[in-house]
Motif scaffolding. Structure first.
Motif, short mmCIF file in Angstrom:
data_model
loop_
_atom_site.label_atom_id
_atom_site.label_comp_id
_atom_site.label_asym_id
_atom_site.label_seq_id
_atom_site.Cartn_x
_atom_site.Cartn_y
_atom_site.Cartn_z
N PRO A 30 0.84 -1.07 -0.16
CA PRO A 30 0.14 -0.14 0.07
C PRO A 30 0.62 0.99 -0.02
N HIS A 31 2.12 1.60 0.71
CA HIS A 31 2.88 2.33 0.77
C HIS A 31 4.39 2.32 0.39
N THR A 32 4.72 2.94 0.29
CA THR A 32 5.75 3.71 0.42
C THR A 32 6.72 4.93 1.04
N VAL A 33 7.64 5.18 1.41
CA VAL A 33 8.09 6.21 1.87
C VAL A 33 10.08 6.53 1.28
N GLN A 34 9.84 8.11 0.94
CA GLN A 34 10.75 8.57 0.71
C GLN A 34 11.92 9.01 1.96
N LEU A 35 13.27 8.81 2.30
CA LEU A 35 14.29 8.77 2.90
C LEU A 35 15.35 10.15 2.62
N SER A 36 16.63 10.17 3.01
CA SER A 36 17.06 11.52 3.00
C SER A 36 17.50 11.12 1.81
N LYS A 37 18.50 12.33 1.60
CA LYS A 37 18.73 12.15 -0.20
C LYS A 37 20.42 10.87 -0.24
N ASP A 38 20.98 11.75 0.75
CA ASP A 38 21.46 10.57 0.78
C ASP A 38 21.52 9.27 1.08
N ASP A 39 20.72 8.85 1.75
CA ASP A 39 19.35 7.59 1.77
C ASP A 39 19.05 7.11 0.97
N GLN A 40 18.99 7.65 -0.24
CA GLN A 40 18.29 7.20 -1.45
C GLN A 40 19.42 6.55 -2.31
N SER A 41 20.41 8.18 -2.06
CA SER A 41 21.30 7.82 -3.20
C SER A 41 21.55 6.32 -2.74
N THR A 42 22.14 6.16 -1.80
CA THR A 42 22.87 4.88 -1.32
C THR A 42 22.03 3.76 -1.69
N ALA A 43 21.14 3.54 -1.19
CA ALA A 43 19.81 2.34 -2.03
C ALA A 43 19.61 2.08 -3.29
N LYS A 44 20.16 3.32 -4.06
CA LYS A 44 19.52 3.36 -5.74
C LYS A 44 20.54 2.71 -5.93
N THR A 45 21.82 3.24 -5.49
CA THR A 45 23.49 2.82 -6.12
C THR A 45 23.99 1.34 -5.60
N ALA A 46 23.64 0.86 -4.39
CA ALA A 46 24.60 -0.26 -4.15
C ALA A 46 23.36 -1.98 -4.23
N MET A 258 2.91 -3.29 5.66
CA MET A 258 3.88 -2.58 5.83
C MET A 258 3.98 -0.62 5.02
N THR A 259 4.55 -0.51 5.86
CA THR A 259 5.21 0.68 4.77
C THR A 259 6.88 0.56 4.85
N LEU A 260 6.52 0.99 3.48
CA LEU A 260 8.33 0.60 3.32
C LEU A 260 9.49 1.73 2.09
N SER A 261 10.34 2.19 2.84
CA SER A 261 11.31 2.78 1.94
C SER A 261 11.31 2.11 0.59
N ASP A 262 11.72 3.42 -0.49
CA ASP A 262 11.43 2.82 -1.88
C ASP A 262 12.76 2.31 -2.22
N GLY A 263 13.69 2.28 -1.15
CA GLY A 263 14.85 1.45 -1.84
C GLY A 263 14.57 -0.41 -1.09
N LEU A 264 13.55 -0.12 0.13
CA LEU A 264 13.48 -1.91 -0.16
C LEU A 264 12.19 -2.13 -0.33
N ALA A 265 11.33 -1.14 -0.40
CA ALA A 265 10.64 -1.88 -1.60
C ALA A 265 10.48 -2.43 -3.09
N GLN A 266 11.65 -2.98 -3.05
CA GLN A 266 12.55 -3.47 -4.51
C GLN A 266 12.57 -4.63 -4.65
N THR A 267 12.05 -5.69 -5.77
CA THR A 267 12.24 -6.86 -5.60
C THR A 267 13.36 -7.73 -5.88
N ARG A 268 14.63 -6.45 -6.30
CA ARG A 268 16.17 -6.65 -6.00
C ARG A 268 16.60 -7.28 -4.50
N THR A 269 15.88 -5.96 -4.22
CA THR A 269 16.38 -6.06 -2.30
C THR A 269 15.79 -6.66 -1.16
N LEU A 270 14.82 -7.51 -1.52
CA LEU A 270 14.53 -8.62 -1.10
C LEU A 270 15.14 -9.65 -1.05
#
Length: 392
Positions: A30-46, A258-270
């Motif tokens: 149902p929901h995703t949320v964004q974290l700070s820009k630095d955290d988002q950058s780490t989640a997207k690139t790592a 659950m409400t997940l950060s957008d970086g965690l709400a990814q199939t590849r992350t799980l």
């Protein structure tokens, strides 16, 4: 709340299973949320399996009643009733889950509430459980990052309904009670001995504060660790995670509540998290309480125990393998069979045909000599240890 163990149960399976389940469930999350820009950058690139220094995930239990089972009761300004930092070591050999007491006074950075748009200025000392109301999940993440010196690129929030549904999905959790629990606040009444808890009973056990130990939030944390450890032992030792029906129910219960950060709400992350945790023994999964001391100005609150906290923060920052000291259980838990007045009658039994993960794997042997011992004032247990909750 059983947020840590239940969320981990979703990913403690093969990557293929997680990919199929996560793909279906995330489509309806149902929901995703964004974290700070630095955290988002780490989640997207790592890649979560290869983050230097290990991966950090913040799991939050909200006390909101809105839309929950007791929806007639509203609590103004939802709080982070439970805040747990999960650190997965870079070598995927250890998991450490750190519980932060809700009555802990900490600095909270400036945050903007994403729902109301209200901006809260930074404060030097406020209860950590107010950070969710200040600025949602991202504010809790920023608060814990400031406290620990860690980067936390992933986060998830779960409500009461999720706890109920996940405990039901695994058919209940067997917990040991050393002394009777009678909590008029949650309605929980348990005699000494073994109990299989699911649904509302599981939630009441995890919420019980006045019925365990000395009635403090620190006591509740150690009682929660009894439940979390029992749940992890169950899902890793009796085939729960090899049953696709149970696994799908568990994943659905977790992700739909659950409400997940957008970086965690990814199939590849799980899938990556599944890969990192696959095969990890419960003896290498540590539950610890963030070290605190009593607030001399307010007995209802606690402050950071600076020296012990520095040692724990440093161990997490440098990704050290750690161990807990002897007799390290908290204020409302004891080793099974050693509780005063109970003898061995309250000790959990392990059927001979379904050996526990701790007993069946060589990895459950004594911790490596190279492990760093945490200060003796830091309490907790490994998921392999069989413990009992102590009523008051």
């Amino acid at each position: 709340m059983s947020v840590v163990a239940s969320a981990l149960a979703v990913v403690l399976v093969s990557g293929t299973s997680v990919a199929a389940i996560a793909g279906a469930q995330l489509a309806t999350a149902p929901h995703t949320v964004q974290l700070s820009k630095d955290d988002q950058s780490t989640a997207k690139t790592a890649d979560i399996t290869a983050i230097k220094g290990g991966a950090n995930i913040l799991l939050i239990g909200s006390d909101t009643r809105v839309g929950q089972f007791d929806s007639d009761e509203d609590v103004e300004g939802a709080r982070n009733d439970v805040t747990i930092l999960v650190h997965v070591s870079q070598d995927h050999q250890q998991l450490t889950a750190v519980s932060f007491p809700r009555d802990l006074k900490v600095p909270i950075p400036a945050c903007t509430n994403p729902q109301t748009g209200t901006t809260y200025p930074a404060v030097s000392s406020q209860l950590i459980n107010e950070s969710l109301g200040h600025g949602g999940v991202s504010c809790v993440v920023d608060t814990v990052e400031n406290l620990t010196g860690l980067t936390i690129p992933y986060a998830g929030l779960i409500t009461f309904n999720g706890v109920i549904e996940m405990s039901n999905a695994v058919g209940g959790v067997d917990v040991c009670v050393a002394k009777p629990i009678n909590d008029s606040y949650t309605g929980l009444q348990l005699a000494a001995g073994q109990h299989t808890l699911a649904g509302q009973d599981a939630l009441a056990f995890l919420r019980s504060r006045h019925g365990v130990g000395d009635g403090s939030d620190l006591a509740r944390i150690s009682s929660q660790q009894v439940f979390l450890s029992a749940l992890l032992r169950k899902v890793t030792s009796d085939g729960t995670l090899s049953n696709p029906v149970t696994l799908y129910k568990l994943a659905g219960a977790a992700l739909s509540n659950m409400t997940l950060s957008d970086g965690l709400a990814q199939t590849r992350t799980l899938v990556g998290l599944a890969s990192a945790l696959r095969g990890m023994n419960t003896s290498n999964m540590l539950f610890v309480q963030y070290p605190v001391i009593d607030d001399p100005d307010d007995p209802a609150h606690v402050l950071v125990s600076q020296d012990a906290a520095h040692a724990l923060n440093l161990a997490l920052q440098t990704d050290q393998r750690t161990t807990l000291g002897d007799s390290s259980t908290g204020r409302a838990s004891e080793e099974a069979g050693t509780a005063s007045g109970t003898g061995d009658s309250a000790a959990p039994s392990t059927p001979s045909d379904t050996p526990s993960a701790a007993a069946s794997s060589p990895a459950a042997a004594a911790p490596s000599a190279s492990a760093t011992a945490l200060p003796s004032t830091i309490t907790g247990q490994s998921a392999a240890e069989e413990t009992c909750s102590v009523g008051n």
